[in-house]
Design a protein around this motif. Sequence first.
Motif, PDB file in Angstrom:
ATOM      1  N   ILE A  52      -6.521  11.085   7.933  1.00 26.49           N
ATOM      2  CA  ILE A  52      -5.135  11.401   7.584  1.00 26.49           C
ATOM      3  C   ILE A  52      -5.125  12.503   6.523  1.00 26.49           C
ATOM      4  O   ILE A  52      -6.009  13.360   6.532  1.00 26.49           O
ATOM      5  N   PHE A  53      -4.150  12.488   5.602  1.00 24.89           N
ATOM      6  CA  PHE A  53      -3.923  13.623   4.720  1.00 24.89           C
ATOM      7  C   PHE A  53      -3.887  13.193   3.258  1.00 24.89           C
ATOM      8  O   PHE A  53      -3.138  12.289   2.881  1.00 24.89           O
ATOM      9  N   ARG A  54      -4.711  13.868   2.445  1.00 30.55           N
ATOM     10  CA  ARG A  54      -4.761  13.554   1.023  1.00 30.55           C
ATOM     11  C   ARG A  54      -3.404  13.749   0.361  1.00 30.55           C
ATOM     12  O   ARG A  54      -2.981  12.950  -0.479  1.00 30.55           O
ATOM     13  N   GLY A  55      -2.721  14.820   0.729  1.00 28.78           N
ATOM     14  CA  GLY A  55      -1.441  15.118   0.089  1.00 28.78           C
ATOM     15  C   GLY A  55      -0.409  14.029   0.305  1.00 28.78           C
ATOM     16  O   GLY A  55       0.334  13.682  -0.620  1.00 28.78           O
ATOM     17  N   ILE A  56      -0.364  13.482   1.517  1.00 26.09           N
ATOM     18  CA  ILE A  56       0.615  12.430   1.796  1.00 26.09           C
ATOM     19  C   ILE A  56       0.253  11.157   1.044  1.00 26.09           C
ATOM     20  O   ILE A  56       1.123  10.483   0.483  1.00 26.09           O
ATOM     21  N   LEU A  57      -1.031  10.805   1.007  1.00 25.15           N
ATOM     22  CA  LEU A  57      -1.453   9.630   0.245  1.00 25.15           C
ATOM     23  C   LEU A  57      -1.125   9.802  -1.238  1.00 25.15           C
ATOM     24  O   LEU A  57      -0.629   8.888  -1.895  1.00 25.15           O
ATOM     25  N   SER A  58      -1.400  10.999  -1.784  1.00 28.13           N
ATOM     26  CA  SER A  58      -1.133  11.252  -3.201  1.00 28.13           C
ATOM     27  C   SER A  58       0.356  11.229  -3.510  1.00 28.13           C
ATOM     28  O   SER A  58       0.776  10.795  -4.592  1.00 28.13           O
ATOM     29  N   LEU A  59       1.163  11.689  -2.563  1.00 31.43           N
ATOM     30  CA  LEU A  59       2.607  11.712  -2.770  1.00 31.43           C
ATOM     31  C   LEU A  59       3.165  10.312  -2.971  1.00 31.43           C
ATOM     32  O   LEU A  59       4.042  10.083  -3.807  1.00 31.43           O
ATOM     33  N   HIS A  60       2.642   9.357  -2.226  1.00 30.13           N
ATOM     34  CA  HIS A  60       3.205   8.008  -2.231  1.00 30.13           C
ATOM     35  C   HIS A  60       2.454   7.025  -3.128  1.00 30.13           C
ATOM     36  O   HIS A  60       3.009   5.992  -3.494  1.00 30.13           O
ATOM     37  N   SER A  61       1.191   7.301  -3.454  1.00 27.36           N
ATOM     38  CA  SER A  61       0.355   6.313  -4.144  1.00 27.36           C
ATOM     39  C   SER A  61      -0.273   6.899  -5.394  1.00 27.36           C
ATOM     40  O   SER A  61      -1.039   7.869  -5.317  1.00 27.36           O
ATOM     41  N   VAL A  63      -2.523   5.371  -7.079  1.00 26.54           N
ATOM     42  CA  VAL A  63      -3.946   5.019  -7.023  1.00 26.54           C
ATOM     43  C   VAL A  63      -4.727   6.107  -6.305  1.00 26.54           C
ATOM     44  O   VAL A  63      -5.764   6.587  -6.785  1.00 26.54           O
ATOM     45  N   PHE A  64      -4.247   6.512  -5.142  1.00 27.53           N
ATOM     46  CA  PHE A  64      -4.944   7.576  -4.418  1.00 27.53           C
ATOM     47  C   PHE A  64      -4.826   8.907  -5.149  1.00 27.53           C
ATOM     48  O   PHE A  64      -5.760   9.714  -5.151  1.00 27.53           O
ATOM     49  N   ARG A  65      -3.691   9.148  -5.786  1.00 30.06           N
ATOM     50  CA  ARG A  65      -3.525  10.401  -6.532  1.00 30.06           C
ATOM     51  C   ARG A  65      -4.570  10.499  -7.632  1.00 30.06           C
ATOM     52  O   ARG A  65      -5.194  11.549  -7.821  1.00 30.06           O
ATOM     53  N   ASP A  66      -4.776   9.411  -8.361  1.00 31.50           N
ATOM     54  CA  ASP A  66      -5.795   9.417  -9.415  1.00 31.50           C
ATOM     55  C   ASP A  66      -7.192   9.527  -8.822  1.00 31.50           C
ATOM     56  O   ASP A  66      -8.068  10.207  -9.381  1.00 31.50           O
ATOM     57  N   MET A  67      -7.417   8.845  -7.706  1.00 36.23           N
ATOM     58  CA  MET A  67      -8.733   8.868  -7.070  1.00 36.23           C
ATOM     59  C   MET A  67      -9.133  10.289  -6.674  1.00 36.23           C
ATOM     60  O   MET A  67     -10.282  10.714  -6.857  1.00 36.23           O
ATOM     61  N   PHE A  68      -8.156  11.051  -6.169  1.00 38.61           N
ATOM     62  CA  PHE A  68      -8.471  12.383  -5.650  1.00 38.61           C
ATOM     63  C   PHE A  68      -8.637  13.417  -6.751  1.00 38.61           C
ATOM     64  O   PHE A  68      -9.017  14.564  -6.466  1.00 38.61           O
ATOM     65  N   THR A  69      -8.360  13.045  -8.013  1.00 44.19           N
ATOM     66  CA  THR A  69      -8.596  13.979  -9.115  1.00 44.19           C
ATOM     67  C   THR A  69     -10.067  14.004  -9.520  1.00 44.19           C
ATOM     68  O   THR A  69     -10.493  14.899 -10.254  1.00 44.19           O
ATOM     69  N   ILE A  70     -10.844  13.023  -9.043  1.00 44.17           N
ATOM     70  CA  ILE A  70     -12.266  12.955  -9.382  1.00 44.17           C
ATOM     71  C   ILE A  70     -13.039  13.850  -8.424  1.00 44.17           C
ATOM     72  O   ILE A  70     -12.984  13.648  -7.200  1.00 44.17           O
ATOM     73  N   PRO A  71     -13.753  14.840  -8.937  1.00 48.05           N
ATOM     74  CA  PRO A  71     -14.497  15.741  -8.038  1.00 48.05           C
ATOM     75  C   PRO A  71     -15.577  14.981  -7.258  1.00 48.05           C
ATOM     76  O   PRO A  71     -16.197  14.041  -7.773  1.00 48.05           O
ATOM     77  N   LEU A  72     -15.798  15.387  -6.027  1.00 48.02           N
ATOM     78  CA  LEU A  72     -16.824  14.766  -5.201  1.00 48.02           C
ATOM     79  C   LEU A  72     -18.188  15.372  -5.513  1.00 48.02           C
ATOM     80  O   LEU A  72     -18.295  16.575  -5.767  1.00 48.02           O
ATOM     81  N   PHE A 121       3.327  -5.225   2.046  1.00 47.75           N
ATOM     82  CA  PHE A 121       3.278  -5.766   0.689  1.00 47.75           C
ATOM     83  C   PHE A 121       1.856  -5.740   0.138  1.00 47.75           C
ATOM     84  O   PHE A 121       1.617  -5.349  -1.006  1.00 47.75           O
ATOM     85  N   ARG A 122       0.901  -6.175   0.938  1.00 41.92           N
ATOM     86  CA  ARG A 122      -0.483  -6.211   0.447  1.00 41.92           C
ATOM     87  C   ARG A 122      -0.944  -4.817   0.004  1.00 41.92           C
ATOM     88  O   ARG A 122      -1.478  -4.636  -1.098  1.00 41.92           O
ATOM     89  N   LEU A 123      -0.751  -3.837   0.881  1.00 41.64           N
ATOM     90  CA  LEU A 123      -1.279  -2.508   0.607  1.00 41.64           C
ATOM     91  C   LEU A 123      -0.423  -1.741  -0.391  1.00 41.64           C
ATOM     92  O   LEU A 123      -0.956  -0.988  -1.217  1.00 41.64           O
ATOM     93  N   SER A 124       0.897  -1.939  -0.362  1.00 41.45           N
ATOM     94  CA  SER A 124       1.746  -1.210  -1.305  1.00 41.45           C
ATOM     95  C   SER A 124       1.536  -1.688  -2.731  1.00 41.45           C
ATOM     96  O   SER A 124       1.643  -0.910  -3.678  1.00 41.45           O
ATOM     97  N   ARG A 125       1.205  -2.971  -2.905  1.00 41.94           N
ATOM     98  CA  ARG A 125       0.908  -3.483  -4.255  1.00 41.94           C
ATOM     99  C   ARG A 125      -0.475  -3.038  -4.703  1.00 41.94           C
ATOM    100  O   ARG A 125      -0.673  -2.623  -5.842  1.00 41.94           O
ATOM    101  N   LYS A 126      -1.445  -3.118  -3.804  1.00 42.50           N
ATOM    102  CA  LYS A 126      -2.819  -2.793  -4.172  1.00 42.50           C
ATOM    103  C   LYS A 126      -2.982  -1.322  -4.533  1.00 42.50           C
ATOM    104  O   LYS A 126      -3.682  -0.981  -5.492  1.00 42.50           O
ATOM    105  N   TYR A 127      -2.301  -0.446  -3.778  1.00 39.49           N
ATOM    106  CA  TYR A 127      -2.477   0.994  -3.968  1.00 39.49           C
ATOM    107  C   TYR A 127      -1.244   1.656  -4.586  1.00 39.49           C
ATOM    108  O   TYR A 127      -1.166   2.875  -4.661  1.00 39.49           O
ATOM    109  N   ASP A 128      -0.284   0.851  -5.026  1.00 37.41           N
ATOM    110  CA  ASP A 128       0.916   1.355  -5.682  1.00 37.41           C
ATOM    111  C   ASP A 128       1.682   2.358  -4.814  1.00 37.41           C
ATOM    112  O   ASP A 128       2.017   3.449  -5.260  1.00 37.41           O
ATOM    113  N   PHE A 129       1.965   1.959  -3.583  1.00 38.80           N
ATOM    114  CA  PHE A 129       2.895   2.720  -2.745  1.00 38.80           C
ATOM    115  C   PHE A 129       4.298   2.216  -3.106  1.00 38.80           C
ATOM    116  O   PHE A 129       4.857   1.339  -2.435  1.00 38.80           O
ATOM    117  N   ALA A 130       4.859   2.748  -4.174  1.00 42.15           N
ATOM    118  CA  ALA A 130       6.072   2.181  -4.774  1.00 42.15           C
ATOM    119  C   ALA A 130       7.263   2.167  -3.821  1.00 42.15           C
ATOM    120  O   ALA A 130       8.006   1.183  -3.757  1.00 42.15           O
TER     121      ALA A 130
END
Length: 330
Positions: A52-61, A63-72, A121-130
Amino acid sequence: MEDAPQTKRRRTDTDIDPETKPEAEMPPTRSTEYWFDDGNIILQVESTQFRIFRGILSLHSSVFRDMFTIPLPKDEPTVDGCPVVVLSGDTAEDWVLFLGVMFPKYHAGERATVLLLQALFRLSRKYDFALFRKECVRRLKQEFPSFTEDSDDDLSGWKLLDPENQDMYLPLISLAREVGLPSMLPFGYCSVISLYDGPAMEKVLDPSDLSVHPTDRLACLLGYAKLLKLQSTTILEWLNLDDGSPDLPATDCETPDACCAAVRKIASNPDPGEICVLKDWNADWNNKMCSCCEERAKSVYAGGREDCWAQLPDVFGLPDWDELQSLDFE
């Protein structure tokens, strides 16, 4: 953050024979629904990969937004040039349902299922998809209201959920308890005991059914008896002619004997175990009495529902409505 996800980068293992690998170590397979050729991140859940797409995950979550700030790391293994994030503790089924909302294939008015709400509910709470979590709360609270502006409305039936079966209430009660929405419980319990001859109540009555939380079982069983007694002195008080009911016949009734006979006939027909709090006036009772007595009976019925509604939390051993709403997590 609460329920912080456990994530790890995918490791390639070529030393183990795929035929002998445990299920969790089986070679991953690509999702047939959510594998976008222009995607730039791969989520692996169990043995299923979603591109899928990093931008869409970061827009909504967050948790993923913070995760993607860490360089690979430069030597991080990739698939088709995309980094792979392994999500531990999730199920592929939940993510298929969740991505079906993130990348919708259905019309906005389509009703949700219990499985979909549980996954959201499970995933929106775990990954903060507010935003997704907020929509879940809205749907649940509309199905299990904590108040009503018009007690004459028929509160039975589903509004935003797809009614797969009568057993839906118990999973939703468990979900309300899990996500911290206690204001849903009185309506949920009342809905279950309204199905006293249905699958939901059968599960409540079966002590060997471990899917029902002991607290929920006790609340339903004790509340059933208390609510039957309460509604006999509120909603159905107009039927108690032999107990000196002050409600009927109406003061301006011109046929008191006929109306009293009609009321006694109605009183002999209702199921003694029927729960009426969520139900509007029974249309079968129309035209049995004179118009004055019928209007008086309808008024008592409506007022009795309001009284029962106000006392519903206490019936099930819960705090009052205001306190329950203040305890809601959302």
